[in-house]
Design a protein around this motif. Structure first.
Motif, PDB file in Angstrom:
ATOM      1  N   PRO A  57       0.837  -1.210   0.000  1.00  0.00           N
ATOM      2  CA  PRO A  57       0.000   0.000   0.000  1.00  0.00           C
ATOM      3  C   PRO A  57       0.871   1.258   0.000  1.00  0.00           C
ATOM      4  CG  PRO A  57       0.052  -0.974   2.189  1.00  0.00           C
ATOM      5  CD  PRO A  57       0.784  -1.928   1.283  1.00  0.00           C
ATOM      6  N   ILE A  58       0.482   2.204  -0.807  1.00  0.00           N
ATOM      7  CA  ILE A  58       1.202   3.475  -0.857  1.00  0.00           C
ATOM      8  C   ILE A  58       0.202   4.614  -0.672  1.00  0.00           C
ATOM      9  CG2 ILE A  58       3.049   2.650  -2.347  1.00  0.00           C
ATOM     10  CD1 ILE A  58       1.634   4.188  -4.617  1.00  0.00           C
ATOM     11  N   ARG A  59       0.718   5.733  -0.218  1.00  0.00           N
ATOM     12  CA  ARG A  59      -0.106   6.929  -0.052  1.00  0.00           C
ATOM     13  C   ARG A  59       0.059   7.779  -1.299  1.00  0.00           C
ATOM     14  NH1 ARG A  59       1.770  11.532   1.785  1.00  0.00           N
ATOM     15  NH2 ARG A  59       3.526  10.508   2.760  1.00  0.00           N
ATOM     16  N   SER A  60      -1.049   8.038  -2.003  1.00  0.00           N
ATOM     17  CA  SER A  60      -1.001   8.787  -3.261  1.00  0.00           C
ATOM     18  C   SER A  60      -1.547  10.208  -3.118  1.00  0.00           C
ATOM     19  CB  SER A  60      -1.786   8.042  -4.335  1.00  0.00           C
ATOM     20  OG  SER A  60      -3.131   7.921  -3.924  1.00  0.00           O
ATOM     21  N   TYR A  61      -1.562  10.726  -1.913  1.00  0.00           N
ATOM     22  CA  TYR A  61      -2.084  12.075  -1.669  1.00  0.00           C
ATOM     23  C   TYR A  61      -1.136  12.804  -0.723  1.00  0.00           C
ATOM     24  CZ  TYR A  61      -3.675   9.616   2.493  1.00  0.00           C
ATOM     25  OH  TYR A  61      -3.706   8.849   3.628  1.00  0.00           O
TER      26      TYR A  61
END
Length: 122
Positions: A57-61
């Motif tokens: 999971p990555i944070r895209s914001y």
């Protein structure tokens, strides 16, 4: 052909305004370095191939609390460089006085980074 001033040097030492301008310049650059550190944690994470392969999971914001701090720190950095320009305008009277190109670079990079944040986040 360059003309050099051959008169008597009457300046004894820098006055309080020059020391204040130096303090502002140093604090502007330190705040810019702090902005670099804050942006590392506030910006979205990169989506590399290895991350996609393992489906991590990555944070895209952007993290908004840190982005707001980043925005304020960059404005402070730009404000410090503008204040140094104003002080230099009134204190430097000779052609041999420093032009402080580093402050112009600090101002341009800070304002362009602020513009990027406003376009990308808000």
């Amino acid at each position: 052909m360059t003309m050099s001033w051959r008169g008597k040097e009457r300046r004894k030492a820098p006055d309080i305004w020059i020391y204040f301008a130096r303090l502002l310049a140093v604090s502007g650059w330190i705040s810019f370095i702090i902005a670099l550190i804050v942006s590392f944690y506030a910006a979205p994470e990169k989506n590399y191939g290895l991350v996609r392969y393992y489906q991590l999971p990555i944070r895209s914001y952007w993290l908004m609390p840190l982005t707001n701090y980043l925005y304020l720190v960059l404005w402070f950095s730009a404000f410090c460089s503008i204040c140094c320009f104003i002080i230099d305008h009134f204190r430097n009277r000779r052609s041999t006085d420093n032009l402080h190109f580093n402050l112009a670079l600090l101002f341009l990079v800070s304002v362009s980074w602020i513009t990027y944040i406003v376009i990308q986040v808000y």
